[in-house]
Enzyme design. Structure first.
Site, short mmCIF file in Angstrom:
data_model
loop_
_atom_site.label_atom_id
_atom_site.label_comp_id
_atom_site.label_asym_id
_atom_site.label_seq_id
_atom_site.Cartn_x
_atom_site.Cartn_y
_atom_site.Cartn_z
CG ASP A 50 49.90 106.48 -6.48
OD1 ASP A 50 50.90 106.01 -7.04
OD2 ASP A 50 49.26 105.88 -5.60
NE ARG A 282 47.25 108.46 -3.75
CZ ARG A 282 46.33 108.06 -4.63
NH1 ARG A 282 46.38 106.82 -5.09
NH2 ARG A 282 45.40 108.88 -5.09
CE1 TYR A 290 49.60 99.29 -7.94
CE2 TYR A 290 50.78 100.46 -6.21
CZ TYR A 290 50.21 100.44 -7.47
OH TYR A 290 50.24 101.56 -8.26
N PRO A 366 52.80 98.53 -12.53
CG PRO A 366 50.65 98.89 -11.70
CD PRO A 366 51.51 97.87 -12.36
P1 FAD Z 1 47.22 107.26 -20.55
O1 FAD Z 1 47.30 107.84 -19.20
O2 FAD Z 1 46.62 105.92 -20.71
O3 FAD Z 1 46.47 108.31 -21.44
C1 FAD Z 1 46.01 108.01 -22.73
C2 FAD Z 1 44.91 108.97 -23.08
O4 FAD Z 1 44.57 108.76 -24.44
C3 FAD Z 1 43.66 108.76 -22.27
O5 FAD Z 1 43.19 109.99 -21.78
C4 FAD Z 1 42.69 108.12 -23.27
O6 FAD Z 1 41.33 108.51 -23.03
C5 FAD Z 1 43.18 108.69 -24.58
N1 FAD Z 1 42.90 107.84 -25.73
C6 FAD Z 1 43.01 106.51 -25.83
N2 FAD Z 1 42.70 106.11 -27.05
C7 FAD Z 1 42.37 107.21 -27.76
C8 FAD Z 1 41.97 107.44 -29.08
N3 FAD Z 1 41.80 106.46 -29.95
N4 FAD Z 1 41.71 108.71 -29.47
C9 FAD Z 1 41.85 109.74 -28.62
N5 FAD Z 1 42.24 109.57 -27.33
C10 FAD Z 1 42.50 108.32 -26.92
N6 FAD Z 1 52.54 105.28 -13.25
C11 FAD Z 1 53.38 105.94 -12.44
O7 FAD Z 1 54.27 106.63 -12.92
N7 FAD Z 1 53.29 105.85 -11.10
C12 FAD Z 1 52.36 105.08 -10.50
O8 FAD Z 1 52.29 105.06 -9.29
C13 FAD Z 1 51.46 104.36 -11.33
N8 FAD Z 1 50.48 103.62 -10.80
C14 FAD Z 1 49.59 103.04 -11.62
C15 FAD Z 1 48.58 102.31 -11.03
C16 FAD Z 1 47.65 101.69 -11.83
C17 FAD Z 1 46.64 100.88 -11.15
C18 FAD Z 1 47.69 101.84 -13.25
C19 FAD Z 1 46.63 101.21 -14.10
C20 FAD Z 1 48.68 102.56 -13.82
C21 FAD Z 1 49.64 103.15 -13.02
N9 FAD Z 1 50.68 103.88 -13.56
C22 FAD Z 1 51.58 104.49 -12.74
C23 FAD Z 1 50.82 103.98 -14.99
C24 FAD Z 1 50.28 105.26 -15.52
O9 FAD Z 1 48.93 105.45 -15.21
C25 FAD Z 1 50.45 105.25 -17.02
O10 FAD Z 1 51.73 104.78 -17.34
C26 FAD Z 1 50.30 106.65 -17.55
O11 FAD Z 1 48.99 107.10 -17.34
C27 FAD Z 1 50.62 106.66 -19.03
O12 FAD Z 1 50.38 107.89 -19.55
P2 FAD Z 1 49.95 108.05 -21.06
O13 FAD Z 1 49.67 109.49 -21.22
O14 FAD Z 1 50.99 107.42 -21.90
O15 FAD Z 1 48.66 107.16 -21.25
#
Ligand code: FAD
Length: 671
Positions: A50, A282, A290, A366
Site C-alpha cells: 500500500d 489508509r 503490522y 514489508p
Molecule cells: P507480485 O506482486 O507477487 O506479482 C507476481 C505476479 O506473478 C502475481 O500476479 C502472480 O499471480 C503471478 N505469478 C506467479 N507465478 C506465476 C507463474 N508461474 N506464471 C504466471 N504468473 C505467475 N510493498 C511496498 O512497496 N509497500 C508496502 O507497503 C508493502 N506492503 C506489503 C504488505 C504485505 C502484507 C505483503 C505481503 C507485501 C507487501 N509489499 C509492500 C510487497 C509487495 O506486495 C511486493 O513486493 C510486490 O507486490 C512485488 O511485486 P512483483 O510484481 O514483483 O510480484
C-alpha cells in the site's frame, strides 16, 4: 493429440503484479509487440502493498497517472513514536515528518496495490491502443534459450532465442486457494512467506490430465516478474540467497474503533514486553496494523506453523501492545502473516535475454513499504532498455547495465531491511545499561535515515556506458549528481510564462534528453558558446542526426531541452536561441515547448533552478538524461565530442546524408 500452436512476440512478460505491469507499461509507451501472462484469474482486490514512495510517484507522473494515485490515496505526513515510560506504559515520545522536507515534489502516500494495478492496466490499454492485455489464467510450463542466437545483434533478423510453452488454465484452476477455509475475510496467506509450496506443478498436471490448451511462444526477450516464488527463476536454475529471521508478523486491514489518539498517524509502537506494532492510516477510514506475533515461534526447521495463526490471535496481540488504550473493529478487509527474511537473487538475467525483476529477485519485510516500489523501479530501469534494443535504437550492450544497476539496489535494500526490521522487532531498552534492548534514540535515527533511503531518491547508479562519472565535470552541476535521478525544480516556459516542474518535461516516452543549461544567453561570449555547441549538435554527423531513423522528427530519439538564466522579459525565443532549440515544422510552426527560463513566476514564486542544480548562471553546462530520468553525463558547452562519444556508446548510429534541423522538417530557418 493436436500440436500446440506456435507464435512469435518481441517481449513476453511473466506475472502481472506491479513489476510486470511496469514492464508492460514501457512496452506500451514504446510500441513494442508484447504479451503479458499471469497464472491468477484476477488482479489483487484486497491487501498486500500500500505504501507509495516519492520516486514511484515521480515515475507514475512520467507515465501519466500520478494524479490518480495522489487524489485517491491517504497522505501520510507525520510519524509518531510510542514507547514505554518508566511505569512501563506506552506514551508518545516523538514526532517526525513522514517524508524528508524538500526531497521531492511528492510525499509518501498509501493506497491499495489493487488500485495501482488498475491505473497501470488503464495506462497500458491507452498507450498500446488495446493491444497489450493481461492474459489471465495462463502460466509457463517450460523455458528454453537457444544460446547460439542470444548475441544476435541485428534485431531485424529472425532471432527469437527464447522458447516458452504456455498453458491456459480453467477459471477454477486459476483461482487462488484461501488458506483458511470457511473464513469470510480475504487472507493473503497463499502469497505469504509462511507458505512454501509452489502450486505450478499441480496446475500443469491437472491441465495436462484434462488435455488443456497449450501453446509455444518464441520471444526475443522474456521478463520474469512472477513474485517471490518465481517459476522463471527456478526454470533458469537461479536461487535467492539470504536468511529468514525468527520474527513473525501479522497484518490486518481494519476499520478501527479505538481511543488511541494517533490512529490516523503513521505510528511505530514499541511496548515494554508485548512486542511492536506499526499503524498505517489508509484510505476509506481503513487502518493497516503490522503486529509482531510473539506467541508463534518458528520450529526446528526454521518455519512457523501457520495453522496456529488466525485473525483473532493476531488482533489480541495488537490489543496487548496498544494497552491501556482500547482497540476493536467490526470490519476487517484482509489479513495475513509472514516471517521476515532477507534474500537476493544469485543472478538477475540469463544471457541478457531472460530477466528477473521484483520479488522474484529480492524479498524482505514489508514494513518499510519497499517491495512494490523497488519492484516497479526494477522494471522502470529495465523496460526502456529492452524496448529501445528491440526497436534497433540502442545497442544490445546496454542491457547488461540492468543487472549491474539493480542488483546493487537489491543488496542495499536487503542490508537496510536487515537493520531496520531487527530494530523494529527488538524489545525497547529498559535503561542505558540494557544492552539487549533497542535504544529508542537509535531507532529514531534509523527511522530518519531509513526514510531517506526508502524514498527511492538516494539511488545512485555506478559507472557504465549509460553513466559517465568524471569527477571534475560534476562541479558544473553539483545538484545533478551523475547516476542519480534528475531532481525537479520549477522553471517557466519562455514562450508562455507558465511554471513547470522540470521533471514534468521528462516523460516516459523512451527518449534520451540533452538538457542545455544555456546560462546568460544575452551575454555575447555566452551566446557564441551556445551557438558553437548547437552548430556541432546540428551537424550531419552528430548523434542527434545519425541516431534518428530516416523520416522521423529530429527529436524522436534524443530531445533537446533548454533552461536559460537571462531575464525572461529581455529574451526572445526566436531571436536569442538557435532554431535547433525550438525546431520548426511546416505543418505546426515553431515548437514552443522546449525552451525554459529560470525566472520569477507570477503565482508560484521563484524556482531558482540554477541555484538548486548547482549550475553557474553565466556559463551554464550540458546534461544528458536517460529515458528513466537518471543523469548520464555532464559537460561544458565545449565538450561536444565527449557527448558524441557518450551517445556512440549507447545508440545505434547510422551515418546518412541529411540536412540541418529545419531542413529535416522541410523548412529552412527563417523568422
Ligand atoms: P507480485 O506482486 O507477487 O506479482 C507476481 C505476479 O506473478 C502475481 O500476479 C502472480 O499471480 C503471478 N505469478 C506467479 N507465478 C506465476 C507463474 N508461474 N506464471 C504466471 N504468473 C505467475 N510493498 C511496498 O512497496 N509497500 C508496502 O507497503 C508493502 N506492503 C506489503 C504488505 C504485505 C502484507 C505483503 C505481503 C507485501 C507487501 N509489499 C509492500 C510487497 C509487495 O506486495 C511486493 O513486493 C510486490 O507486490 C512485488 O511485486 P512483483 O510484481 O514483483 O510480484
Amino acid at each position: 493429440m493436436a500440436q500446440p500452436s506456435e507464435s512469435k512476440v518481441d517481449v513476453l512478460i511473466i506475472g502481472a503484479g506491479p513489476a510486470g505491469l511496469m514492464a508492460a507499461a514501457w512496452m506500451a509507451h514504446l510500441g513494442i509487440s508484447t504479451r503479458i501472462v499471469d497464472k491468477r484469474n484476477a488482479k489483487i482486490f484486497h491487501g498486500q502493498a500500500d505504501g507509495l514512495q516519492c520516486r514511484s510517484l515521480e515515475i507514475f507522473d512520467s507515465l501519466g497517472f500520478a494524479d490518480r494515485a495522489w487524489k485517491e490515496a491517504n497522505h501520510m505526513l507525520e510519524i509518531c513514536m510510542w514507547n514505554p515510560g518508566s511505569d512501563g506504559q506506552i506514551r508518545r515520545s516523538d514526532r517526525i515528518p513522514d517524508t524528508i522536507v524538500g526531497l521531492s515534489r511528492f510525499q509518501q502516500i498509501v493506497l491499495h496495490q489493487g488500485r495501482i494495478e488498475r491505473f497501470f492496466l488503464d495506462n497500458i490499454k491507452k498507450y498500446s491502443g488495446g493491444n497489450i492485455n493481461v492474459e489471465r489464467g495462463v502460466l509457463p510450463e517450460s523455458l528454453e534459450i537457444d544460446e547460439a542466437k542470444v548475441d544476435d545483434e541485428d534485431e531485424d533478423e529472425d532471432a527469437y532465442p527464447v522458447k516458452v510453452s504456455l498453458r491456459t488454465l480453467t477459471e477454477e484452476e486459476a483461482q487462488p486457494v484461501q488458506q483458511i477455509t470457511g473464513s469470510k475475510i480475504a487472507d493473503g496467506l497463499y502469497r505469504s512467506s509462511l507458505v512454501q509450496e509452489d502450486d505450478e506443478d499441480d496446475l500443469i498436471r491437472k491441465s495436462k490430465e484434462r488435455e488443456g490448451e497449450s501453446e509455444v511462444v518464441r520471444a526475443k526477450y522474456v521478463i520474469g516478474c512472477d513474485g517471490a516464488r518465481s517459476w522463471t527463476r527456478r526454470a533458469l536454475g537461479f536461487e535467492l540467497h539470504g536468511e529468514a529471521t525468527d520474527f513473525i508478523w501479522g497484518v490486518m486491514d481494519i476499520v478501527p474503533i479505538t481511543d488511541f489518539p494517533d490512529i490516523r498517524m503513521r505510528c511505530a509502537i514499541h511496548s515494554a514486553e508485548n512486542g511492536s506494532l506499526m499503524v498505517i492510516p489508509r484510505e476509506h477510514k481503513m487502518v493497516r496494523l503490522y503486529i509482531q506475533l510473539k506467541e508463534v515461534a518458528p520450529d526446528a526447521s526454521g518455519r512457523a506453523d501457520r495453522s496456529k495463526i488466525t485473525p483473532e490471535m493476531i488482533f489480541s496481540a495488537a490489543q496487548k501492545i496498544i494497552s491501556p488504550y482500547k482497540i476493536d473493529y467490526e470490519y476487517c478487509d484482509w489479513w495475513t502473516a509472514y516471517q521476515i527474511g532477507q534474500r537476493v537473487g544469485t543472478s538477475f538475467d540469463a544471457h541478457n535475454r531472460v530477466f528477473l525483476a521484483g520479488d522474484a529477485v529480492h524479498t524482505h519485510s514489508p514494513k518499510a513499504g519497499q517491495g512494490m516500489n523497488v519492484s516497479m523501479q526494477d522494471c522502470y530501469n529495465l523496460g526502456w532498455k529492452v524496448g529501445l534494443v528491440v526497436k534497433g535504437i540502442a545497442k544490445r550492450d546496454i542491457l547488461s547495465t540492468y543487472s549491474g544497476e539493480r542488483r546493487q539496489i537489491a543488496q542495499d535494500l536487503i542490508d537496510f531491511d536487515h537493520k531496520f526490521s531487527r530494530l523494529f522487532s527488538g524489545r525497547p531498552a529498559k535503561d542505558v545499561m540494557d544492552a539487549e534492548g533497542v535504544s529508542m534514540e537509535v531507532f529514531k535515527d534509523a527511522f530518519l535515515k531509513g526514510n531517506k533511503f526508502s524514498s527511492g531518491l538516494m539511488v545512485d547508479y555506478g559507472s557504465s556506458s549509460l553513466v559517465v562519472k568524471p569527477a571534475q565535470k560534476q562541479a558544473l552541476a553539483t545538484g545533478l549528481p551523475v547516476g542519480m535521478r534528475f531532481s525537479s525544480f520549477k522553471v517557466l516556459n519562455q514562450a508562455d510564462a507558465r511554471p513547470w516542474h522540470f521533471q514534468e518535461r521528462l516523460k516516459a516516452d523512451g527518449r534520451f534528453r540533452v538538457v542545455i543549461f544555456a546560462g546568460n544567453v544575452l551575454g555575447a561570449t555566452q551566446k557564441t558558446r551556445l551557438d558553437g555547441f548547437c552548430a556541432k549538435l546540428d551537424s550531419p554527423t552528430s548523434f542527434l542526426h545519425t541516431a534518428t531513423p530516416q523520416g522521423k522528427p529530429l527529436d524522436s530519439v534524443v530531445e533537446v531541452l533548454t533552461i536559460h538564466s537571462a531575464k525572461r522579459w529581455e529574451t526572445e525565443l526566436l531571436r536569442d536561441f538557435p532554431d535547433l532549440l525550438h525546431p520548426f515544422d511546416k505543418h505546426n510552426g515553431w515548437d514552443y515547448n522546449k525552451v525554459f527560463v529560470d525566472d520569477e513566476s507570477y503565482h508560484e514564486g521563484f524556482g531558482d533552478a540554477y541555484g538548486n542544480y548547482g549550475v553557474d548562471r553565466e556559463r551554464g553546462c550540458v546534461v544528458a538524461v536517460r529515458p528513466d530520468q537518471y543523469v548520464g553525463w555532464v559537460g561544458e558547452l565545449e565538450d561536444f565530442a565527449d557527448l558524441q562519444a557518450y551517445f556512440e556508446g549507447i545508440l545505434v548510429l547510422r551515418p546518412k546524408e541529411r540536412a540541418g534541423a529545419n531542413g529535416v522538417n522541410g523548412v529552412n530557418g527563417h523568422h
